[in-house]
Enzyme design. Structure first.
Site, PDB file in Angstrom:
ATOM      1  N   ARG A 279       0.692  -1.096  -0.034  1.00 45.63           N
ATOM      2  CA  ARG A 279      -0.132  -0.061  -0.018  1.00 45.63           C
ATOM      3  C   ARG A 279       0.772   1.415   0.073  1.00 45.63           C
ATOM      4  O   ARG A 279       1.922   1.277   0.506  1.00 45.63           O
ATOM      5  CB  ARG A 279      -0.966  -0.025   1.185  1.00 45.63           C
ATOM      6  N   VAL A 280       0.280   2.176  -0.757  1.00 39.88           N
ATOM      7  CA  VAL A 280       1.302   3.580  -0.900  1.00 39.88           C
ATOM      8  C   VAL A 280       1.263   4.052   0.603  1.00 39.88           C
ATOM      9  O   VAL A 280       2.042   4.900   0.828  1.00 39.88           O
ATOM     10  CB  VAL A 280       0.960   4.466  -1.930  1.00 39.88           C
ATOM     11  N   ASP A 281       0.292   3.977   1.299  1.00 40.06           N
ATOM     12  CA  ASP A 281       0.471   4.376   2.519  1.00 40.06           C
ATOM     13  C   ASP A 281       1.428   3.880   3.501  1.00 40.06           C
ATOM     14  O   ASP A 281       1.912   4.309   4.533  1.00 40.06           O
ATOM     15  CB  ASP A 281      -1.052   4.475   3.291  1.00 40.06           C
ATOM     16  N   ASP A 282       2.321   2.953   2.921  1.00 40.17           N
ATOM     17  CA  ASP A 282       3.271   2.332   3.745  1.00 40.17           C
ATOM     18  C   ASP A 282       4.553   2.483   3.143  1.00 40.17           C
ATOM     19  O   ASP A 282       5.529   1.852   3.278  1.00 40.17           O
ATOM     20  CB  ASP A 282       3.230   0.588   3.802  1.00 40.17           C
TER      21      ASP A 282
END
Ligand code: 6R9
Length: 690
Positions: A558-561
């Site tokens: 995930r790009v939040d990661d």
């Protein structure tokens, strides 16, 4: 060149304890990058495959992109439609700048997914074939249903639901473990046009209540209790408190249809509310085993499935009937190279999208024989999966990397004591599969014979989006390879500009596909904001992805990661994969923490292989593994020993909690109630200073 062929893996000594490490050595993992390792399907496999060469894939893919209407309507014509769809095969607006986002496939067509999954095969003379092999938690506890028997059970329940007033478009909540009654309940809803909302039976009363309040079902279908491994879970008690909670909120559910699961609990000890609660066994068998079909529009809703976003309340992902039907059936067939002789087992629970699309609908639409397993994959011991594979002669086995890693940690002996020779296709889903787990799955589980379909997709996409077609091209361990027919993945930069060739960025999709979700239930605006506003003109997946020089796709999490260390973008999954490739590392989770100089630093939680003691020397060699595989800039600043990692019940690591632990914001841990084992959090905090 340095292509390393499958032959080199096939010569590995079997039964070697640290086979993944041996592979790394033999394959020179530390010398070459992962993307240079090609694993070819055998000649034997290719010669029987539905799609057997890159050329064949390319010509089919090309047509699916140039003429999606023709491509998909040819496939859809093989299914039963009471009324054919209208003039347009599909219509879409994926571009928020041009107004409301709207996706429709086969609009005007009238069909029924239950009819296509059951009646159609029976009419073709296959009613005597096994549809479901059910395997209970305890070895030796089992049952099966032919297609005809399954249809009878579905019809009885459908008739009951109609009788109590459930109509087309009404929601029905289902809170069941992996009993045959779970797919039966889904199909019965579909048969009468009701919208099922399955809630994974590991969710708490509070989460269940929240979902009930959102979709307001007339009835909830559950069972009194279930055994998972050596634990008993009292589901009916959970439903009872959820219903108290939801009625406080003004949502009352009239009927609670309860299946008596005698192997876990008898009815005498089950708490009961007269007038609301009914035993499935007392009522359903009295209904007729034939029932009429509610023909629905292709765009009528089929189900709701709640999924968590990064913030806020769970999102009710809504799928409709026609496109979802065609898409799950087609992806199942090609990604698993499905043949009528196959026996298929997917370890996912029907409470998740994987269970919807690839336990129930996709396989049954293909007339497949499906294994449904009630219990835990390591009960009574870590060999249970292979016991089941041998018992039913499973040919296609589909699971998640988290299970593979945990079994890998338990050692090869649990695997090698079983034959597993029926296996011919393996599948992986849920998160990026790290190359060392891929190799263990391939070599140890699959005996280096069976290709692995690493299927990238989401609750929102309904079905596979990027996946190997197992006979079509060589695989690269850890890469989901190429897009499925009709899917146009693009990688965009921060500004939403498409980047070509070898690159990495945000994964988006350009056009609609039949299985795409149509809205978030009751909140079309949130649908548009979350998925279509970030990069106007595209569906935004929330995932990062890179494309290598050969065009293979590598999902990076995930790009939040994504963590930005000194201006370098580092996918947590990449670092985790590097750590996990260390022979003494069983599992790893990496989060970003504020760093004075670098902006963000990398903080790694590491679970060691059973019995390995922590040591400073080991910490150094773990960091070295990352330096070697990615580069010095990616070396973790801190290694935090973790006896266990906080995971959701579906096996996803909750990085939100790890980030708080890493940054010592212990009073901001938030809701830990959805964790599979909330106790791991305290353990982690206690081990902070090791
Ligand atoms: C099917 C499912 C979706 C998210 C997705 C991605 C991750 C799933 C993956 C994968 C890499 C794969 N994901 N499959 N990442 N390779 N083969 O899991 O749906 O629960 O909605 O999760 O899971 O990050 O965005 P869902």
């Amino acid at each position: 060149g340095h292509l390393r062929h499958v032959e080199s893996m096939a010569t590995l000594p079997s039964g070697a304890g640290k086979i993944s490490h041996l592979n790394a050595v033999i394959l020179g993992e530390s010398l070459a990058s992962e993307e240079d390792d090609l694993v070819f399907p055998s000649q034997e496999f290719t010669s029987q495959a539905l799609v057997s060469s890159p050329e064949q894939y390319m010509s089919m893919y090309k047509r699916s992109i140039e003429d999606p209407a023709g491509f998909w309507s040819d496939i859809a014509s093989k299914f039963y439609w009471e009324v054919k769809w209208g003039e347009k095969v599909f219509s879409e607006n994926m571009d928020i700048r041009k107004g409301t986002v709207n996706i429709e496939w086969f609009k005007g067509g009238r069909t029924n997914i239950c009819y296509n999954a059951l009646d159609r095969h029976i009419q073709a003379g296959n009613g005597g074939q096994i549809a479901i092999y059910w395997e209970g938690n305890e070895p030796g506890q089992d049952g099966n249903l032919t297609y005809s028997q399954l249809l009878e059970k579905v019809c009885q329940l459908a008739n009951y639901l109609r009788d109590i007033g459930v109509r087309k478009g009404d929601a029905v909540a289902i809170y069941l473990p992996m009993l045959a009654e779970l797919p039966i309940a889904m199909l019965a809803c579909a048969r009468i046009g009701a919208v099922h909302s399955v809630v994974f039976a590991g969710f708490s009363a509070e989460s269940l209540a929240q979902r009930i309040i959102d979709c307001k079902p007339k009835v909830i279908i559950t069972c009194n209790a279930v055994r998972r491994g050596s634990k008993i879970i009292y589901l009916k008690d959970i439903v009872d408190s959820a219903l108290v909670e939801s009625s406080k909120n003004g949502t009352s559910v009239d009927v609670c249809l309860t299946c008596e699961n005698q192997s876990a609990m008898n009815r005498e000890s089950t708490k009961w509310q007269e007038g609301r609660d009914f035993w499935w066994q007392d009522i359903i068998p009295k209904y007729s085993t034939v029932s009429t079909i509610e023909w629905v529009d292709a765009e009528d809703p089929l189900f709701l499935l709640y999924t968590s976003g990064s913030t806020g309340k769970p999102k009710g992902v809504l799928h409709t009937t026609g496109g979802y039907m065609i898409y799950t059936a087609t992806t199942f067939k090609y990604a698993f190279d499905y043949k009528p002789t196959d026996i298929y087992w997917c370890t996912a629970d029907c409470g998740w999208i994987t269970g919807h699309s690839y336990v129930t609908y996709g396989p049954l639409l293909n007339g497949a024989t499906v294994v449904v397993y009630e219990g835990a994959p390591n009960y009574p011991d870590s060999g249970r999966c292979w016991d089941i594979v041998d018992k039913y002669k499973v040919t296609i086995f589909y699971t998640a990397p988290t299970l593979i890693r945990s079994l890998m940690r338990d050692g090869d002996e649990f695997v090698t004591r079983y034959s597993r020779k029926s296996l011919r296709v393996l599948g992986s889903v849920g998160e990026p599969i790290n190359p060392s787990a891929w190799r263990w799955f391939y070599n140890v589980i699959g005996g280096a014979r069976s290709p692995i379909s690493d299927t990238w997709w989401q609750t929102e996409t309904g079905g596979f989006m990027i996946t190997p077609l197992p006979g079509a091209w060589p695989q690269k361990p850890g890469s989901a390879t190429f897009p499925f027919f009709g899917v146009q993945p693009v990688i965009v930069d921060e500004k939403g500009t498409e980047i070509e060739g070898e690159c990495s960025g945000y994964l988006c999709v350009k056009n609609s596909w039949p299985g795409a979700f149509r809205t978030l239930y009751g909140d079309h605006e949130r649908y548009e904001t979350t998925y279509f506003k970030p990069f106007p003109g595209y569906y935004f997946t929330g995932d990062g992805c890179s494309r290598d020089k050969d065009g293979y796709h590598w999902l990076t999490g995930r790009v939040d990661d994504v963590i930005n260390v000194s201006g370098h973008r580092i996918g947590t999954a990449e670092v985790e994969s590097a750590l996990v490739s260390h022979p003494k590392c069983a599992e790893a989770a990496v989060v970003g923490v504020e760093h004075e100089v670098k902006g963000q630093g990398l903080y790694a939680f590491v679970t060691l292989v059973e019995g390995e003691p922590y040591s400073e020397e080991l910490r150094k060699s773990l960091v070295l593994a990352v330096r070697n595989q990615i580069g010095a800039f990616a070396a973790p600043d801190k290694v935090h020993w973790a006896p266990g990692l906080p995971k959701t019940r579906s096996g996803k690591i909750m990085r939100r909690i790890l980030r708080k632990i890493a940054s010592r914001q212990l009073d901001e841990l938030g809701d830990t109630s959805t964790l599979a084992d909330p106790g791991v959090v305290e353990q982690l905090i206690a081990l902070n200073d090791c």
